[in-house]
Design a protein around this motif. Sequence first.
Motif, PDB file in Angstrom:
ATOM      1  N   UNK A 184      -5.889  14.915  -3.955  1.00 29.05           N
ATOM      2  CA  UNK A 184      -7.079  14.128  -4.282  1.00 29.05           C
ATOM      3  C   UNK A 184      -6.733  12.785  -4.894  1.00 29.05           C
ATOM      4  N   UNK A 185      -5.547  12.662  -5.530  1.00 28.17           N
ATOM      5  CA  UNK A 185      -5.148  11.418  -6.159  1.00 28.17           C
ATOM      6  C   UNK A 185      -4.100  10.709  -5.312  1.00 28.17           C
ATOM      7  N   UNK A 186      -4.364  10.594  -4.024  1.00 25.48           N
ATOM      8  CA  UNK A 186      -3.387  10.011  -3.114  1.00 25.48           C
ATOM      9  C   UNK A 186      -3.123   8.545  -3.432  1.00 25.48           C
ATOM     10  N   UNK A 187      -4.149   7.834  -3.941  1.00 29.76           N
ATOM     11  CA  UNK A 187      -3.964   6.418  -4.251  1.00 29.76           C
ATOM     12  C   UNK A 187      -3.004   6.276  -5.421  1.00 29.76           C
ATOM     13  N   UNK A 188      -1.937   5.477  -5.284  1.00 29.23           N
ATOM     14  CA  UNK A 188      -0.963   5.330  -6.374  1.00 29.23           C
ATOM     15  C   UNK A 188      -1.555   4.567  -7.550  1.00 29.23           C
ATOM     16  N   UNK A 189      -1.028   4.823  -8.713  1.00 28.68           N
ATOM     17  CA  UNK A 189      -1.480   4.098  -9.896  1.00 28.68           C
ATOM     18  C   UNK A 189      -1.022   2.646  -9.857  1.00 28.68           C
ATOM     19  N   UNK A 190       0.162   2.426  -9.276  1.00 26.91           N
ATOM     20  CA  UNK A 190       0.731   1.080  -9.177  1.00 26.91           C
ATOM     21  C   UNK A 190       0.965   0.767  -7.707  1.00 26.91           C
ATOM     22  N   UNK A 191       0.445  -0.346  -7.192  1.00 24.41           N
ATOM     23  CA  UNK A 191       0.667  -0.683  -5.775  1.00 24.41           C
ATOM     24  C   UNK A 191       2.125  -1.048  -5.523  1.00 24.41           C
ATOM     25  N   UNK A 192       2.472  -1.143  -4.255  1.00 24.11           N
ATOM     26  CA  UNK A 192       3.868  -1.425  -3.896  1.00 24.11           C
ATOM     27  C   UNK A 192       4.157  -2.909  -3.727  1.00 24.11           C
ATOM     28  N   UNK A 193       3.135  -3.748  -3.811  1.00 22.92           N
ATOM     29  CA  UNK A 193       3.360  -5.186  -3.633  1.00 22.92           C
ATOM     30  C   UNK A 193       2.549  -5.970  -4.651  1.00 22.92           C
ATOM     31  N   UNK A 194       2.998  -7.203  -4.888  1.00 24.66           N
ATOM     32  CA  UNK A 194       2.319  -8.078  -5.844  1.00 24.66           C
ATOM     33  C   UNK A 194       2.607  -9.521  -5.468  1.00 24.66           C
ATOM     34  N   UNK A 195       1.545 -10.322  -5.357  1.00 25.08           N
ATOM     35  CA  UNK A 195       1.672 -11.742  -5.005  1.00 25.08           C
ATOM     36  C   UNK A 195       2.500 -11.953  -3.745  1.00 25.08           C
ATOM     37  N   UNK A 196       2.310 -11.050  -2.780  1.00 27.21           N
ATOM     38  CA  UNK A 196       3.002 -11.194  -1.507  1.00 27.21           C
ATOM     39  C   UNK A 196       4.397 -10.600  -1.480  1.00 27.21           C
ATOM     40  N   UNK A 197       4.881 -10.073  -2.593  1.00 26.52           N
ATOM     41  CA  UNK A 197       6.210  -9.474  -2.641  1.00 26.52           C
ATOM     42  C   UNK A 197       6.070  -7.956  -2.591  1.00 26.52           C
ATOM     43  N   UNK A 198       6.889  -7.324  -1.763  1.00 21.69           N
ATOM     44  CA  UNK A 198       6.931  -5.859  -1.699  1.00 21.69           C
ATOM     45  C   UNK A 198       8.183  -5.368  -2.416  1.00 21.69           C
ATOM     46  N   UNK A 199       8.073  -4.228  -3.071  1.00 24.86           N
ATOM     47  CA  UNK A 199       9.168  -3.724  -3.887  1.00 24.86           C
ATOM     48  C   UNK A 199       9.687  -2.406  -3.313  1.00 24.86           C
ATOM     49  N   UNK A 200      10.963  -2.097  -3.532  1.00 20.48           N
ATOM     50  CA  UNK A 200      11.554  -0.857  -2.997  1.00 20.48           C
ATOM     51  C   UNK A 200      10.773   0.373  -3.459  1.00 20.48           C
ATOM     52  N   UNK A 201      10.776   1.377  -2.605  1.00 18.15           N
ATOM     53  CA  UNK A 201      10.011   2.594  -2.893  1.00 18.15           C
ATOM     54  C   UNK A 201      10.461   3.247  -4.197  1.00 18.15           C
ATOM     55  N   UNK A 202      11.772   3.244  -4.465  1.00 21.17           N
ATOM     56  CA  UNK A 202      12.271   3.878  -5.692  1.00 21.17           C
ATOM     57  C   UNK A 202      11.752   3.170  -6.931  1.00 21.17           C
ATOM     58  N   UNK A 203      11.680   1.829  -6.860  1.00 18.03           N
ATOM     59  CA  UNK A 203      11.183   1.056  -8.003  1.00 18.03           C
ATOM     60  C   UNK A 203       9.703   1.330  -8.215  1.00 18.03           C
ATOM     61  N   UNK A 204       8.935   1.341  -7.119  1.00 19.63           N
ATOM     62  CA  UNK A 204       7.493   1.588  -7.224  1.00 19.63           C
ATOM     63  C   UNK A 204       7.229   3.011  -7.715  1.00 19.63           C
ATOM     64  N   UNK A 205       8.052   3.963  -7.247  1.00 22.27           N
ATOM     65  CA  UNK A 205       7.890   5.346  -7.694  1.00 22.27           C
ATOM     66  C   UNK A 205       8.121   5.465  -9.196  1.00 22.27           C
ATOM     67  N   UNK A 206       9.165   4.802  -9.691  1.00 15.89           N
ATOM     68  CA  UNK A 206       9.432   4.822 -11.131  1.00 15.89           C
ATOM     69  C   UNK A 206       8.318   4.134 -11.902  1.00 15.89           C
ATOM     70  N   UNK A 207       7.772   3.056 -11.338  1.00 17.05           N
ATOM     71  CA  UNK A 207       6.660   2.350 -11.984  1.00 17.05           C
ATOM     72  C   UNK A 207       5.442   3.264 -12.106  1.00 17.05           C
ATOM     73  N   UNK A 208       5.163   4.050 -11.034  1.00 15.17           N
ATOM     74  CA  UNK A 208       4.028   4.969 -11.079  1.00 15.17           C
ATOM     75  C   UNK A 208       4.235   6.066 -12.119  1.00 15.17           C
ATOM     76  N   UNK A 209       5.464   6.543 -12.254  1.00 17.79           N
ATOM     77  CA  UNK A 209       5.742   7.564 -13.269  1.00 17.79           C
ATOM     78  C   UNK A 209       5.538   7.013 -14.669  1.00 17.79           C
ATOM     79  N   UNK A 210       6.012   5.781 -14.902  1.00 17.30           N
ATOM     80  CA  UNK A 210       5.832   5.177 -16.223  1.00 17.30           C
ATOM     81  C   UNK A 210       4.359   4.910 -16.512  1.00 17.30           C
ATOM     82  N   UNK A 211       3.626   4.512 -15.463  1.00 19.46           N
ATOM     83  CA  UNK A 211       2.194   4.276 -15.628  1.00 19.46           C
ATOM     84  C   UNK A 211       1.475   5.580 -15.995  1.00 19.46           C
TER      85      UNK A 211
END
Length: 463
Positions: free
Chosen positions: A298-325
């Motif tokens: 039900x919570x498929x939408x991530x807490x932190x998106x994978x891109x910002x201001x046109x920049x996309x970030x590696x999946x591992x970095x985004x995954x860690x960001x979501x865990x910290x969030x």
Amino acid sequence: MTMSRSPKQPPKPSLPMIAATTAALPAVVLSSLALAQPATAQQPARNIPSSLAAAMKAQAAAKAAGTVIPAAVVSTTIPAAFQPAQPAAPAEYTIVRGDTVSAIAARFGLDTGEILKLNNLQANTIIYPGKKLKLSGPAEPAAPAAAPAPAAAPAAPSPAGGATYTVKPGDTLGAIAAKHNVALSDVLAWNNLSMRSIIYPGQKIKVGGGDTAPAPAAPAPAAPAPALATTSAPAAGSYTIKAGDTLSAIASRHGVKLADLLSANKLGMTSIIYPGSKLTIPGGSGQPAPQPAAAPQPAAAPLVPSSFLGFSYPAAVVSSANENKALLNASPVPSRDEMKNIVADTARRMGVDPSLALAFAFQESGFNQRAVSPANAIGTMQVIPSSGQWASDLVGRKLNLLDPYDNATAGVAIIRQLLATSKDQDTAIAGYYQGQYSVSKYGMYDDTKAYLAAIKAHQKNFS
């Protein structure tokens, strides 16, 4: 100006000298004896004994003559009227920086346990400057204390239409779910909310399934899971932490609740874990992992998106960001005003202009300690883990970026170092955003120039 001399006054008879052992007299009594003699009385010449033996002999002679006040008749305690008064405890106390609950209790002669009960706090609860503590009166409503009852019998709320909880300042959905021992996904489903929903103080949140909602049917199949966990609890397993691990990721990987993992290892949401340490995994077996894995659907939408201001970030970095969030969402954090005070106090303590530090904090997060970017920049000062390690080296201790005080310390330490090693303040500001090496090699990018202008404008507002 000259003055005529007054005729010499005949000497007045002196008062009899009282020999006393001053060690036995309180200061108050000594001062009253001093005041008792007229200021103009002439003091008879006193022979000072030349040796300890002579002094002891003179004292014995005085005692024999009856001129020494017996120690038995001299008070050895300060009269109650002269004792410092215990400050009266106010009904409410506003916390200041450096306060602890036990220190506040000692200051007003109160019991620490009573203050904790009055404010519905635990011994390890973090208190923040500006918050108010009750020192007298009735205890706060113990909503969390009543919560375990529904947890012990999940079927009970259904006939009553579902238990509810009134949101308080500082609450998060994750914290509310953990407090009532229910899954966050269930709380979201029962209240038609998503991971991005905003809750407000006073709002009613369902923390138990109701008759009309089909959601309780989902937890029903999950009932065997707790039973399995209970039976396999004696055979609880262990896990050796690896570099890059987080508590929430370990809990998810082993199919256990984060709250259970923290409880089993006596950890808190802000505890730091290190590679090589062993964690107790409640339930032991990794087999149940696929079942809980279906819960986050039900919570498929991530807490932190994978891109910002046109920049996309590696999946591992985004995954860690979501865990910290997720960790920050489930943890109590200071309000924006409290965080503003923390940043300013930290800057003053570390010798950095508070207006500059506040400008960075406002530009980076708006004083929001729960802010996490796709690049895994964490907290109020938006410090990425590698920069956090650098800041730890600068201050000489391990900093936890999820902790509000450590987050402010990391950001201010980096600002201070950039100011000390850059050719001017503009270059130092640009280095915080673009990186000091990049600025020195390539100059400021267009977005860096815009960032610099924004920091300068904010600094004027905070000056």
